[in-house]
Design an enzyme around this catalytic site. Structure first.
Site, PDB file in Angstrom:
ATOM      1  N   LYS A 111       3.963 -11.001   4.355  1.00  0.00           N
ATOM      2  CA  LYS A 111       2.402 -10.666   4.382  1.00  0.00           C
ATOM      3  C   LYS A 111       1.205 -10.716   5.541  1.00  0.00           C
ATOM      4  O   LYS A 111       0.392  -9.567   5.629  1.00  0.00           O
ATOM      5  CB  LYS A 111       2.151 -11.563   2.231  1.00  0.00           C
ATOM      6  CG  LYS A 111       3.259 -10.226   1.356  1.00  0.00           C
ATOM      7  CD  LYS A 111       2.024 -11.593   0.327  1.00  0.00           C
ATOM      8  CE  LYS A 111       2.871 -10.934  -1.320  1.00  0.00           C
ATOM      9  NZ  LYS A 111       2.876 -11.935  -2.201  1.00  0.00           N
ATOM     10  N   LYS A 190      10.297  -2.106   1.538  1.00  0.00           N
ATOM     11  CA  LYS A 190      10.171  -1.785  -0.103  1.00  0.00           C
ATOM     12  C   LYS A 190       9.006  -1.097  -0.725  1.00  0.00           C
ATOM     13  O   LYS A 190       7.911  -1.548  -0.003  1.00  0.00           O
ATOM     14  CB  LYS A 190      10.426  -3.721  -0.336  1.00  0.00           C
ATOM     15  CG  LYS A 190      10.104  -3.788  -2.084  1.00  0.00           C
ATOM     16  CD  LYS A 190      10.045  -5.471  -1.472  1.00  0.00           C
ATOM     17  CE  LYS A 190       8.222  -5.894  -1.901  1.00  0.00           C
ATOM     18  NZ  LYS A 190       7.578  -5.933  -3.645  1.00  0.00           N
ATOM     19  N   LYS A 193       2.774  -2.979  -3.780  1.00  0.00           N
ATOM     20  CA  LYS A 193       1.312  -2.799  -3.733  1.00  0.00           C
ATOM     21  C   LYS A 193       0.352  -3.021  -2.854  1.00  0.00           C
ATOM     22  O   LYS A 193      -0.324  -2.335  -1.648  1.00  0.00           O
ATOM     23  CB  LYS A 193       0.603  -2.850  -5.220  1.00  0.00           C
ATOM     24  CG  LYS A 193       1.241  -2.807  -6.635  1.00  0.00           C
ATOM     25  CD  LYS A 193       0.258  -4.055  -7.633  1.00  0.00           C
ATOM     26  CE  LYS A 193       1.361  -4.517  -8.361  1.00  0.00           C
ATOM     27  NZ  LYS A 193       1.884  -5.767  -8.127  1.00  0.00           N
TER      28      LYS A 193
HETATM   29  P1  ADP Z   1       3.990  -6.040  -4.876  1.00  0.00           P
HETATM   30  O1  ADP Z   1       4.773  -6.354  -4.514  1.00  0.00           O
HETATM   31  O2  ADP Z   1       4.201  -4.269  -5.309  1.00  0.00           O
HETATM   32  O3  ADP Z   1       2.613  -6.170  -5.244  1.00  0.00           O
HETATM   33  P2  ADP Z   1       4.380  -7.634  -7.205  1.00  0.00           P
HETATM   34  O4  ADP Z   1       5.214  -8.475  -6.065  1.00  0.00           O
HETATM   35  O5  ADP Z   1       3.592  -7.663  -8.003  1.00  0.00           O
HETATM   36  O6  ADP Z   1       4.857  -6.215  -6.860  1.00  0.00           O
HETATM   37  O7  ADP Z   1       5.911  -7.614  -7.880  1.00  0.00           O
HETATM   38  C1  ADP Z   1       6.135  -7.658  -8.910  1.00  0.00           C
HETATM   39  C2  ADP Z   1       7.597  -7.177  -9.603  1.00  0.00           C
HETATM   40  O8  ADP Z   1       8.215  -6.270  -9.387  1.00  0.00           O
HETATM   41  C3  ADP Z   1       8.305  -8.390  -9.114  1.00  0.00           C
HETATM   42  O9  ADP Z   1       9.778  -8.762  -9.723  1.00  0.00           O
HETATM   43  C4  ADP Z   1       9.452  -8.306  -7.562  1.00  0.00           C
HETATM   44  O10 ADP Z   1      10.489  -8.329  -7.857  1.00  0.00           O
HETATM   45  C5  ADP Z   1       9.341  -6.849  -8.386  1.00  0.00           C
HETATM   46  N1  ADP Z   1       9.455  -5.505  -7.271  1.00  0.00           N
HETATM   47  C6  ADP Z   1       7.943  -4.935  -6.996  1.00  0.00           C
HETATM   48  N2  ADP Z   1       8.151  -4.027  -6.191  1.00  0.00           N
HETATM   49  C7  ADP Z   1       9.766  -4.157  -5.757  1.00  0.00           C
HETATM   50  C8  ADP Z   1      10.819  -2.869  -5.470  1.00  0.00           C
HETATM   51  N3  ADP Z   1      10.224  -1.884  -4.667  1.00  0.00           N
HETATM   52  N4  ADP Z   1      11.593  -2.659  -6.097  1.00  0.00           N
HETATM   53  C9  ADP Z   1      11.620  -4.069  -6.735  1.00  0.00           C
HETATM   54  N5  ADP Z   1      11.225  -4.848  -7.543  1.00  0.00           N
HETATM   55  C10 ADP Z   1       9.983  -4.952  -7.252  1.00  0.00           C
END
Ligand code: ADP
Ligand code: TRP
Length: 322
Positions: A111, A190, A193
């Site tokens: 991050k 990956k 957001k």
């Molecule tokens: P982001 O990375 O978009 O901010 P979050 O950290 O809020 O998402 O993740 C929320 C949930 O969604 C977590 O369990 C995370 O592991 C899952 N998740 C987020 N992005 C992915 C992805 N690209 N593939 C699989 N799972 C994901």
């Protein structure tokens, strides 16, 4: 009944990576588990410093969950900051968390490398997440693969507390579905957001099509064979297409004939159709925001009733009594 718990940050529009990585399995577990699902706004504060964005994002994320089918009467569904006990537990846990454990976390490094400010909150993020999990004595935590290390940290912190103060916490286990462990984003990294490479599931058709058309592909000519394992578009199609359709697409990749433009159109239609009903439900939910708030307040009361019991025990064990 196992206690399952998971959370999602309201740091931007929820996307198909969130859906397949976590939301789908969480929503369906409501029938067979004691489910705790929540919107982690305190975590989102590590990357969003915009009052309007965070508060609107929190309500939207809640609407997303409900629109996708989460039944709030059959589980505990709330917003993290409505149960402030979690912050007290996070502090107590931080005193049994070694610096080295947090220094090893990839998520912090990833991050900050992406430009998110290196605050103490971002560094201590895994401790708050451990508090989230341990406060409710969760046994199983469904997450995407990127969160695997955070789950290991939560276990280590639980062990450390138990060793210092006596058996208090259940050790949680991550549940990661291999087929959807990492959903790739538009650029093949990956989908996240915080990386600006997402396909949100509740976009209007025009916007959705535009995003899908932006999926990056290589420049191999249509008639040349292509390696499906290296193609981002293929991985996304696989999430939505039927088995028969994927057999056909696989043939086009390995034998030649896969035209990315047509396949992107297919992907757009598949995503659109998959979420049509949920999109309509979300519109209804967002049209009654007070109704949504009432659901969340009720959920917070249920969550808090559980939280105070654990925190009371923790305070007692740690000697926060006189
Ligand atoms: P982001 O990375 O978009 O901010 P979050 O950290 O809020 O998402 O993740 C929320 C949930 O969604 C977590 O369990 C995370 O592991 C899952 N998740 C987020 N992005 C992915 C992805 N690209 N593939 C699989 N799972 C994901
Ligand atoms: N860190 C998780 C993520 O970014 C979100 C989260 C916070 C969480 N607390 C949690 C997930 C507790 C599971 C359990 O996705």
């Amino acid at each position: 009944m196992k206690r399952i718990l998971s959370g999602i940050q309201p740091s931007g529009q929820l996307h198909i990576g969130n859906y397949f990585g976590m939301m789908k399995s969480v929503i369906s577990s409501v029938e067979t588990a004691d489910l705790y699902a929540f919107i982690v706004d305190l975590h989102a504060l590590t990357s969003v410093h915009d009052r309007a964005k965070l508060s609107a994002g929190t309500l939207e994320a809640a609407a997303d969950f409900l629109a996708l089918g989460l039944d709030p009467d059959k589980c505990t569904f709330w917003v993290q900051s409505d149960v402030p006990e979690v912050c007290e537990l996070a502090w107590i846990l931080s005193t049994v968390t070694s610096m080295g454990l947090l220094e090893r976390c990839h998520s912090y490094k990833d991050k900050t490398a992406k430009g998110i400010a290196a605050s103490h909150g971002l560094f201590a993020y895994p401790v708050l997440m451990a508090a989230d999990i341990l406060l409710y004595q969760a046994e199983i935590v469904p997450v995407g693969k990127d969160q695997k290390q955070h789950l290991e940290v939560a276990r280590d912190i639980a062990v450390s507390f138990n060793n210092n103060f006596g058996e208090t916490f259940i050790l949680p286990e991550a549940a990661i579905s291999e087929s959807t462990a990492v959903v790739p984003g538009l650029d093949g990294q990956k989908m996240s957001k915080s990386y600006g490479n997402t396909i949100p599931m509740f976009l209007e058709d025009k916007e959705l099509r535009k995003r899908v058309m932006a999926v990056q592909t290589d420049c191999t000519p249509v008639e040349d064979p292509k390696d499906p394992a290296k193609c981002n578009l293929y991985a996304l199609l696989k999430l939505f297409a039927s088995k028969e359709k994927m057999e056909e697409v696989h043939g086009l990749y390995v034998n030649g004939g896969a035209a990315y433009g047509y396949l992107k159109q297919d992907l757009f239609e598949l995503i659109r159709d998959h979420f049509t009903a949920a999109r309509a439900r979300k519109k209804e939910l967002m049209a009654n925001q007070d109704g949504l708030r009432a659901i969340l307040k009720q959920g917070a009361e249920k969550a808090r009733a559980k939280a105070v019991v654990t925190l009371d025990l923790v305070r007692d064990r740690a000697g926060l009594r006189y």
